[in-house]
Write an enzyme that holds these catalytic residues in place. Structure first.
Site, mmCIF file in Angstrom:
data_model
loop_
_atom_site.group_PDB
_atom_site.id
_atom_site.type_symbol
_atom_site.label_atom_id
_atom_site.label_comp_id
_atom_site.label_asym_id
_atom_site.label_seq_id
_atom_site.Cartn_x
_atom_site.Cartn_y
_atom_site.Cartn_z
ATOM 1 N N GLU A 149 -16.353 -22.659 -20.549
ATOM 2 C CA GLU A 149 -16.519 -21.634 -21.595
ATOM 3 C C GLU A 149 -17.607 -21.996 -22.599
ATOM 4 O OE1 GLU A 149 -12.715 -20.644 -23.313
ATOM 5 O OE2 GLU A 149 -12.026 -19.686 -21.469
ATOM 6 N N GLU A 167 -9.712 -18.886 -14.791
ATOM 7 C CA GLU A 167 -8.664 -18.735 -15.810
ATOM 8 C C GLU A 167 -8.268 -17.271 -15.847
ATOM 9 O OE1 GLU A 167 -8.990 -20.429 -19.729
ATOM 10 O OE2 GLU A 167 -10.215 -22.119 -19.019
#
Length: 512
Positions: free
Chosen positions: A183, A302
């Site tokens: 991320e 995710e």
């Protein structure tokens, strides 16, 4: 008097299954999960020395049994946001010599009593699982990534490979799949970078790792949410720099009801499907622009339902307050949550040609299908059941193109959506499984499946996740409140299966 006609209490939907129209084989990595050093996922989750059901290495056998039942394949480790401040060397060697560190991501203290060797040992005990390792590109970079790869994958004869052997692992770990950071588009990320800087770093790390092990499979960071301000432009820039040296680009997505809008929440799969299609389009455009014959797939590493604003997700604060394994992100899932969860699984399957890996975030205690009590029980959350059944029936199967015709209903966020979402998967044994969800809060759906006309199917068994109370949950005090139920309405005749789908329900229809 209103001029609006009342909604019917029952609607219709149909699915035509044709063996000639194939989406793709189901990559087993689609049923991966995620173990991060976050809250009680590791400590008091999979690892709890002294627990009555812990083995000699401190691994909880009751958790191992549930993980096997769940049917997970790859395990993404050790993060997550955690990895962006992690020094992998802290988690190897004699435990009494491992340092305690501050974890900036979750404002916790990391004891490092569980590290790479313990994860590999745990996976070996679970059996049949692949480690998907993440490297720190937040506070670290190329040198540390190369060191970790040498430590893990070189058989012997170098300083780091010999260090691994001295630490108890004579054979290399042979980790195939590596995440290049986590991320990195997110301002919350330790070492957050813009797309230009991250793409440049990821390209150099990818090239360096391939100089050690040309056959590693590399995942470059995509956007951490579909709604990120940089979404699209991030993917375009990063792929432009890394395309020929990586195998996957990641997607991350979490869903929760917004402002009590349950109708839109139940249709969250519409957003996930759009996210996948948008990223796939960027992959295709980059491939064409670079005139490359290399293929890049999506790792949706995710995904889940996560109540990010709930009390359970709030981290500790204060310079003197760094707890060890605090209770964090311990959402207790309802029937409605599990139905959305099942719909997301259907969406991943429908995109099996583009999504070749996915990781349910996470595995134990932290927004997880498995919950534990310290020193006590382990049990299944409502979300456990759709994952376990989908993994059981779809793993290594073939997704058939979903020719679906469904009534629609209106949602505030997504407009008109199909009331029933469904996909058919032909198993390795020739059986067929249809996964279906009724997204309506009120309407029953009469669902018909038209089977291939080869006469190969004669029996049907349907299992449904539904409860008249859509907020019903499995808790420590009532661990079996919600489970799968046999749907007795399922019938097969003249090459067709008919079945009734209750409002807010998910089901697996197995046809043989």
């Amino acid at each position: 008097m209103s001029d609006v006609a009342p909604s019917p209490q029952s609607v219709e939907a149909s699915l035509v299954v044709d063996n000639a129209f194939v989406v793709d084989k189901v990559n087993p990595r689609l049923f991966g999960s995620f173990v991060e050093h976050l809250g009680r996922c590791v400590y008091e989750g999979i690892y709890e020395p002294g627990h009555p059901k812990a083995d000699e290495e401190g691994f909880r056998q009751d958790v191992i049994d549930l993980v096997r039942e769940l049917g997970v394949t790859t395990i993404r480790y050790p993060g997550g946001n955690f990895v962006s401040g992690y020094r992998w060397e802290d988690g190897v060697g004699p435990k009494e010599q491992r340092p305690r560190r501050l974890d900036l991501a979750w404002h916790s203290t990391e004891t490092n009593q569980f590290g790479l060797h313990e994860m590999v040992a745990w996976l070996n005990k679970v059996g049949g699982n692949e480690l998907m390792e993440a490297v720190n590109l937040g506070t670290r970079g190329l040198e540390e990534a190369l060191d970790l790869l040498e430590y893990a994958n070189i058989p012997s004869g170098t300083a780091l490979s010999e260090q691994r052997r001295a630490n108890g692992s004579d054979k290399p770990f042979d980790i195939r799949m590596w995440c290049l950071g986590n991320e990195m588009d997110g301002p919350w990320q330790t070492g957050h970078k813009n797309a230009e800087d991250y793409g440049t770093l990821a390209a150099s790390v990818a090239a360096g790792m391939r100089m050690i092990d040309p056959d590693v499979e590399l995942v470059v960071c995509g956007s951490s949410a579909h709604g990120m301000p940089t979404f699209g432009s991030w993917e375009e820039t990063v792929l432009e720099k890394t395309y020929n040296d990586v195998d996957f680009i990641s997607c991350h997505a979490y869903y929760q009801p917004e402002n009590g809008d349950m109708a839109s929440f139940l249709a969250s799969g519409v957003d996930m499907d759009g996210f996948i299609r948008d990223v796939a389009a960027t992959i295709d455009a980059t491939k064409a622009r670079l005139k490359s014959d290399h293929k890049v797939y999506i790792s949706f590493d995710e995904w889940n339902v996560w109540y990010q604003n709930a009390e359970a997700s709030q981290t500790a604060k204060g310079i003197g307050n760094w707890p060890v394994a605090p209770h964090l992100l311990e959402d207790v899932y309802s029937v409605a949550d599990a139905v959305v969860f099942g719909d997301l699984l259907i969406t991943l399957l429908k995109n099996a040609d583009r999504v070749h890996a996915a990781s349910l975030a996470q595995l134990v205690n932290v927004i997880a299908p498995i919950m534990t009590e310290a020193g006590g029980d382990a049990w299944r959350q409502t979300t456990f059941f759709p994952f376990a059944l989908t993994s059981k029936y779809a793993k290594n199967g073939t997704v058939l193109a979903p020719k679906l015709d469904s009534a629609q209903h209106h949602t505030e966020r997504f407009g008109d959506v199909d009331t029933v979402n469904a996909v058919a998967v032909r198993g390795e044994d020739g059986s067929m499984t249809v996964f279906a969800v009724n997204r309506s809060l009120e309407q029953t759906a009469q669902f018909t499946v038209s089977l291939p006309d080869d006469g190969a199917y004669s029996t049907v068994e349907a299992q449904t996740l539904h409860d008249d109370d859509i907020n019903a949950k499995n808790t420590v005090d009532d661990q079996n409140r919600v489970g799968m139920q046999t749907n007795t309405s399922a019938a097969i005749s003249d090459g067709k299966v008919s079945i009734t789908l209750s409002p807010v329900s998910w089901m697996a229809i197995h046809i043989a």
